[in-house]
Design a protein around this motif. Structure first.
Motif, short mmCIF file in Angstrom:
data_model
loop_
_atom_site.label_atom_id
_atom_site.label_comp_id
_atom_site.label_asym_id
_atom_site.label_seq_id
_atom_site.Cartn_x
_atom_site.Cartn_y
_atom_site.Cartn_z
N TYR B 36 0.85 -1.17 0.00
CA TYR B 36 0.00 0.00 0.00
C TYR B 36 0.90 1.23 0.00
O TYR B 36 2.05 1.20 0.45
CB TYR B 36 -0.89 0.03 1.25
CG TYR B 36 -2.17 -0.75 1.14
CD1 TYR B 36 -2.16 -2.14 1.13
CD2 TYR B 36 -3.40 -0.10 1.02
CE1 TYR B 36 -3.34 -2.87 1.02
CE2 TYR B 36 -4.58 -0.82 0.91
CZ TYR B 36 -4.54 -2.20 0.91
OH TYR B 36 -5.70 -2.90 0.79
N ARG B 37 0.33 2.32 -0.46
CA ARG B 37 1.01 3.59 -0.44
C ARG B 37 0.18 4.55 0.40
O ARG B 37 -1.05 4.58 0.30
CB ARG B 37 1.12 4.09 -1.89
CG ARG B 37 1.56 5.51 -2.01
CD ARG B 37 1.29 6.08 -3.39
NE ARG B 37 1.54 7.51 -3.34
CZ ARG B 37 2.36 8.13 -4.17
NH1 ARG B 37 2.96 7.47 -5.14
NH2 ARG B 37 2.57 9.42 -4.07
N GLN B 38 0.88 5.33 1.25
CA GLN B 38 0.17 6.32 2.05
C GLN B 38 0.87 7.67 1.91
O GLN B 38 2.03 7.83 2.26
CB GLN B 38 0.09 5.92 3.53
CG GLN B 38 -0.77 6.86 4.36
CD GLN B 38 -1.00 6.39 5.78
OE1 GLN B 38 -0.19 5.67 6.34
NE2 GLN B 38 -2.13 6.79 6.36
N ASP B 39 0.11 8.63 1.39
CA ASP B 39 0.59 10.00 1.32
C ASP B 39 0.32 10.69 2.65
O ASP B 39 -0.56 10.28 3.41
CB ASP B 39 -0.09 10.74 0.17
CG ASP B 39 0.35 10.19 -1.18
OD1 ASP B 39 -0.43 9.43 -1.80
OD2 ASP B 39 1.48 10.49 -1.59
N CYS B 40 1.07 11.77 2.89
CA CYS B 40 0.99 12.46 4.18
C CYS B 40 -0.45 12.88 4.48
O CYS B 40 -1.12 13.50 3.64
CB CYS B 40 1.90 13.68 4.14
SG CYS B 40 2.07 14.49 5.74
N ARG B 41 -0.93 12.48 5.64
CA ARG B 41 -2.26 12.84 6.13
C ARG B 41 -3.40 12.33 5.22
O ARG B 41 -4.48 12.91 5.19
CB ARG B 41 -2.36 14.35 6.32
CG ARG B 41 -1.37 14.87 7.36
CD ARG B 41 -1.42 16.38 7.48
NE ARG B 41 -2.57 16.83 8.23
CZ ARG B 41 -2.61 16.92 9.55
NH1 ARG B 41 -1.57 16.56 10.28
NH2 ARG B 41 -3.68 17.38 10.17
N LYS B 42 -3.13 11.26 4.51
CA LYS B 42 -4.15 10.61 3.68
C LYS B 42 -4.29 9.15 4.10
O LYS B 42 -3.46 8.62 4.83
CB LYS B 42 -3.75 10.67 2.20
CG LYS B 42 -3.63 12.07 1.65
CD LYS B 42 -4.99 12.67 1.40
CE LYS B 42 -4.87 13.96 0.62
NZ LYS B 42 -6.20 14.56 0.38
N GLU B 43 -5.36 8.52 3.59
CA GLU B 43 -5.54 7.11 3.90
C GLU B 43 -4.64 6.25 3.01
O GLU B 43 -4.24 6.65 1.92
CB GLU B 43 -7.01 6.70 3.70
CG GLU B 43 -7.49 6.60 2.26
CD GLU B 43 -7.95 7.91 1.69
OE1 GLU B 43 -7.61 8.97 2.24
OE2 GLU B 43 -8.64 7.85 0.66
N PRO B 44 -4.30 5.04 3.46
CA PRO B 44 -3.52 4.13 2.61
C PRO B 44 -4.31 3.73 1.37
O PRO B 44 -5.54 3.56 1.43
CB PRO B 44 -3.30 2.91 3.51
CG PRO B 44 -3.55 3.38 4.89
CD PRO B 44 -4.57 4.45 4.79
N LYS B 45 -3.61 3.57 0.27
CA LYS B 45 -4.24 3.12 -0.97
C LYS B 45 -3.48 1.93 -1.53
O LYS B 45 -2.24 1.91 -1.50
CB LYS B 45 -4.29 4.26 -1.99
CG LYS B 45 -5.21 5.38 -1.57
CD LYS B 45 -5.39 6.42 -2.65
CE LYS B 45 -6.39 7.47 -2.16
NZ LYS B 45 -6.56 8.56 -3.14
#
Lengths: 114, 111
Positions: B36-45
């Motif tokens: 998974y990838r998680q951008d700052c202050r976002k949910e994991p995708k």
């Protein structure tokens, strides 16, 4: 919508109050997870629902935390007598039973206890 | 020992570089694996599932080594937009389908 929906997106509450967080999973998804993520930290497993099976509650940090889900529909996470250490983003994810295609997360509820 | 372990990084790489992350898991009964990838202050995708034979999606290649209990993610020709935290995820399977997350590896692609 087609995604996982969580509400509210932000919640500020006073210490000692109860809060209820809601998760609407993707239609047809049998599995539903709740995670907690404190600022700058990893995802902490809270609870897992799979269809009508008994939920895996092994990650709930204390008896102040509880969650419900009826069938394959909406889930609510309730935190009673909130404490400042409960401040975090609470994330919900849903997926198909086999899980082979991964799980989709909602955008989370940012809880701040003041 | 943690159930899923990752090097937290950060990995600082220039644009165009190739970078690889590894993740080890402790339970040999684990059945499904994801990145998974998680951008700052976002949910994991979900970035990609990891299959036994290895799989590729554009610039991303994932591999599984069951004998050594690790999975890897290779990113070729890094872009600025690849900067994020990459999370290794394992499903234990058998008695439970609990998703176990690693703490993530932070990637910063520099111009």
């Amino acid at each position: 919508g087609a995604g996982v929906s969580q509400s509210p997106s932000n919640k500020v509450t006073e210490k000692g109050k109860d809060v209820e967080l809601r998760c609407d999973p993707i239609s047809g998804h049998t599995a539903l997870y709740w995670y907690r993520q404190r600022l700058g930290q990893g995802l902490e497993f809270l609870i897992y629902f799979q269809g009508n099976s008994a939920p895996d509650k092994s990650g709930l940090p204390s008896d102040r935390f509880s969650a419900e889900r009826t069938g394959e529909s909406v889930s609510t996470l309730t935190i009673q007598r909130t404490q400042q250490e409960d401040s975090a983003v609470y994330l919900c994810a849903s997926g198909g039973q086999a899980g082979n295609y991964g799980y989709t997360f909602g955008s989370g509820t940012r809880l701040t206890v003041v | 020992r943690k159930e899923v372990e990752q090097d937290p990084g950060p990995f600082n790489v220039p644009e165009g570089a190739t970078v690889a992350f590894n993740c080890t898991y402790s339970n040999s009964a684990s059945q499904s694996f994801f990145w998974y990838r998680q951008d700052c202050r976002k949910e994991p995708k979900l970035l990609m599932s990891v299959y036994s034979s290895g799989n590729e999606d554009g610039r991303f290649t994932a591999q599984l080594n069951r004998a050594s209990q690790y999975i890897s993610l290779l990113i070729r020709d890094s872009k600025l937009s690849d900067s994020a935290t990459y999370l290794c995820v394992v499903i234990l399977g058998s008695a439970t389908n609990k998703l176990i997350f690693g703490t993530g590896t932070l990637l910063a692609v520099q111009p």
